[in-house]
Design an enzyme around this catalytic site. Structure first.
Site, PDB file in Angstrom:
ATOM      1  N   CYS A   2       0.854  -1.181   0.000  1.00 35.69           N
ATOM      2  CA  CYS A   2       0.000   0.000   0.000  1.00 35.69           C
ATOM      3  C   CYS A   2       0.890   1.232   0.000  1.00 35.69           C
ATOM      4  O   CYS A   2       2.107   1.136   0.182  1.00 35.69           O
ATOM      5  CB  CYS A   2      -0.910   0.025   1.234  1.00 35.69           C
ATOM      6  SG  CYS A   2      -2.079  -1.360   1.316  1.00 35.69           S
ATOM      7  N   GLY A  27      -1.110   0.907  -4.952  1.00 34.34           N
ATOM      8  CA  GLY A  27      -2.450   0.421  -4.642  1.00 34.34           C
ATOM      9  C   GLY A  27      -3.504   1.091  -5.491  1.00 34.34           C
ATOM     10  O   GLY A  27      -3.501   2.316  -5.625  1.00 34.34           O
ATOM     11  N   ASN A 101       0.892   0.056   5.960  1.00 35.67           N
ATOM     12  CA  ASN A 101       1.386  -0.708   4.814  1.00 35.67           C
ATOM     13  C   ASN A 101       2.145  -1.910   5.347  1.00 35.67           C
ATOM     14  O   ASN A 101       3.066  -1.762   6.154  1.00 35.67           O
ATOM     15  CB  ASN A 101       2.324   0.155   3.960  1.00 35.67           C
ATOM     16  CG  ASN A 101       2.958  -0.622   2.819  1.00 35.67           C
ATOM     17  OD1 ASN A 101       2.361  -1.553   2.288  1.00 35.67           O
ATOM     18  ND2 ASN A 101       4.174  -0.251   2.449  1.00 35.67           N
ATOM     19  N   GLY A 102       1.756  -3.090   4.901  1.00 37.77           N
ATOM     20  CA  GLY A 102       2.422  -4.308   5.359  1.00 37.77           C
ATOM     21  C   GLY A 102       1.413  -5.396   5.640  1.00 37.77           C
ATOM     22  O   GLY A 102       0.273  -5.371   5.146  1.00 37.77           O
ATOM     23  N   TYR A 254      10.484  -4.454  -8.274  1.00 37.53           N
ATOM     24  CA  TYR A 254       9.207  -4.146  -8.932  1.00 37.53           C
ATOM     25  C   TYR A 254       8.374  -3.081  -8.234  1.00 37.53           C
ATOM     26  O   TYR A 254       7.831  -2.191  -8.887  1.00 37.53           O
ATOM     27  CB  TYR A 254       8.372  -5.424  -9.033  1.00 37.53           C
ATOM     28  CG  TYR A 254       6.970  -5.216  -9.569  1.00 37.53           C
ATOM     29  CD1 TYR A 254       6.733  -5.109 -10.932  1.00 37.53           C
ATOM     30  CD2 TYR A 254       5.878  -5.127  -8.709  1.00 37.53           C
ATOM     31  CE1 TYR A 254       5.449  -4.910 -11.432  1.00 37.53           C
ATOM     32  CE2 TYR A 254       4.583  -4.931  -9.196  1.00 37.53           C
ATOM     33  CZ  TYR A 254       4.368  -4.823 -10.554  1.00 37.53           C
ATOM     34  OH  TYR A 254       3.104  -4.624 -11.043  1.00 37.53           O
TER      35      TYR A 254
END
Length: 495
Positions: A2, A27, A101-102, A254
């Site tokens: 995210c 996201g 985020n995670g 990426y």
């Protein structure tokens, strides 16, 4: 994966909305923004990318000088439930509005911990809602005997870290007090903060900084917490007793933008190095291949392909044209949707394929959906030979730290040899980067980075109590129900 943003300064909502455009690659499912004005908080959320989720009218309603924002790609919970869009709000002991985020790997234990407090209710499947409740529960206990202070917050973060396992970068509005941000003791997911002389910015990647007028920043250290109070004063403290830096390698391959710098490493230069290392391997082990041109898979394969072509002195050709109105297929939910998106996402310039031996270069091969479609396109355009090169090693294992590589059944390389993978893709040869060369490519830019989180390549889960039972439960929970897959849609039959 995210995207997070936090802002302290004038017109926080509009600044964060602009910043989220530079984090949108992290996201596409939904977006949320919350702001604080004095002791009041205002939240707006919506599905889709930030531009779809927020109208000018919605942003105008978000008046405040402290804020947090979030763009979501769901790895826990549902992508289509409004109650799971971040940020999450809780009102006791302080108003806390949290974006995360995670992925927490001990969610069941945390739910049991919270069940001991009758005032705590988890209303979604999101681990981020669990996280804000754990932080609030710990802070409430401390607040029984202490008045609010940055030190109380840091102690709450320290105690919260003792409960949490997994990966988490977090920004939190503490209503009436300021902005808190912290990172897990291994620093798996990125988090950066900076100041432009008057305002403060916190974000997942520093690509968002210059466009908002920030020229100086630093990474939040693994286990570190920072707090910016209402006077815009910075407080920071290391909250983890035994921090060990393990940044996620997939960020460099990426996930991150090429114009970002993570942990002192230019993502662009790291990808150039990956291409050069892959070229060295081709010269060393595949010198017999006849290659007429190198063709990148846009956009994430472009940088590595450019340097690979240079290193082996083969022409580089932009022979695949991307449809900019189709999102990233890696973060599109559902194998059938990914396959449809892959077909609509790219088209070919036939003259660059006709009667040529072509090497396609991508950042990685995960499910093989896009790769198989591209090989078909190349052959239909008249390519004599099609080789497929990956700047990453074979992705063989699930990732449990916030990337949607969730089940081995989805992973093309989980049980197949390189020859079998080539046959599945329809390619004449598949060439992978080695793990050693991948690590060297990133460490060339910062030799102080000693280790990385690489579980999807080596199956080594060093954060949290990840065993075979955990992975089997994850497999059962997330496949095939989540993507509504049929047996024929997977690279391998489910066992």
């Amino acid at each position: 994966m995210c995207g997070l943003i936090g802002y302290v300064g004038e017109n926080a909502a509009f600044q964060m909305f602009a910043g989220l455009a530079f984090l949108q690659h992290r996201g596409q499912d939904s977006a949320g923004i919350a702001v604080m004005a004095d002791e009041h908080a205002y939240v707006e959320k919506g599905f889709g990318i930030a531009e779809e989720a927020f109208s000018a009218e919605k942003l105008a309603n978000l008046s405040g000088n402290f804020g947090v924002g979030h763009v979501r790609y769901s790895t826990s919970g549902s992508a289509k439930v409004l109650s799971e869009i971040q940020p999450f709000y809780i009102n006791q002991p302080y108003g806390m509005i949290l974006a995360h985020n995670g992925n927490l790997t001990n969610q069941q234990q945390l739910r049991q911990f919270l069940s001991q407090d009758a005032s705590r209710h988890i209303n979604s499947a999101s681990d981020s809602e669990i996280l804000v409740n754990v932080l609030a529960a710990v802070a409430a206990e401390l607040a029984r005997s202490e008045t609010f202070s940055p030190q109380l917050l840091f102690q709450a973060v320290k105690e919260t870290q003792r409960h949490l396992q997994g990966a988490y970068s977090v920004v939190v509005l503490i209503v009436g007090y300021g902005l808190l941000a912290f990172r897990d003791p291994h620093g798996i997911r990125p988090l950066v903060y900076g100041n432009n002389g008057s305002d403060w910015l916190v974000a997942s990647e520093n690509a968002a900084f210059r466009p908002l007028g920030f020229t100086q920043w630093r990474d939040v250290a693994p286990g570190e917490a920072i707090f910016i109070d209402q006077q815009k004063k910075l407080h920071r403290q290391q909250c983890a007793d035994h921090a060990k830096h393990l940044p996620c390698m997939f960020e460099y391959i990426y996930l991150a933008r090429p114009d970002s710098t993570l942990e002192g490493v230019s993502v662009y230069k790291a990808r150039l190095n990956m291409g050069r290392k892959l070229g060295e391997k081709i010269r060393r082990e595949y010198s017999d291949l006849e290659i007429d041109c190198i063709v990148p898979v846009p956009d994430s394969g472009r940088v590595a392909a450019l340097e690979l072509a240079h290193s082996i002195n083969i022409p580089y050709r932009e022979a695949l044209v991307k449809n900019r109105h189709v999102g990233r297929t890696f973060i599109t939910a559902g194998q059938k949707i990914r396959a449809d998106s892959a077909r609509k996402k790219l088209n070919v310039i036939e003259s660059e394929f006709r009667d040529k031996c072509v090497m396609l270069v991508d950042d990685s091969i995960v499910r093989g959906t896009t790769g198989r479609q591209l090989v078909e396109l190349a052959r239909a355009a008249g390519a004599k030979q099609v080789y497929f090169a990956s700047a990453a090693p074979p992705v063989c294992y699930p990732n449990v730290y916030g990337i949607d590589i969730s089940t081995r059944a989805e992973l093309l390389a989980s049980t197949r040899s390189e020859a079998a993978i080539a046959a599945y893709l329809g390619a004449d040869k598949v060439i992978y980067q080695s793990v050693e060369d991948l690590v060297a490519a990133v460490r060339e830019e910062n030799s102080a980075l000693e280790d990385f989180e690489m579980c999807c390549f080596d199956g080594n889960y060093r954060v949290g109590e990840i065993d075979q039972d955990y992975l089997e439960a994850l497999e059962k929970r997330r496949a095939p129900e989540r993507d509504n897959l049929a047996q024929g849609d997977l690279p391998f039959p489910l066992q």
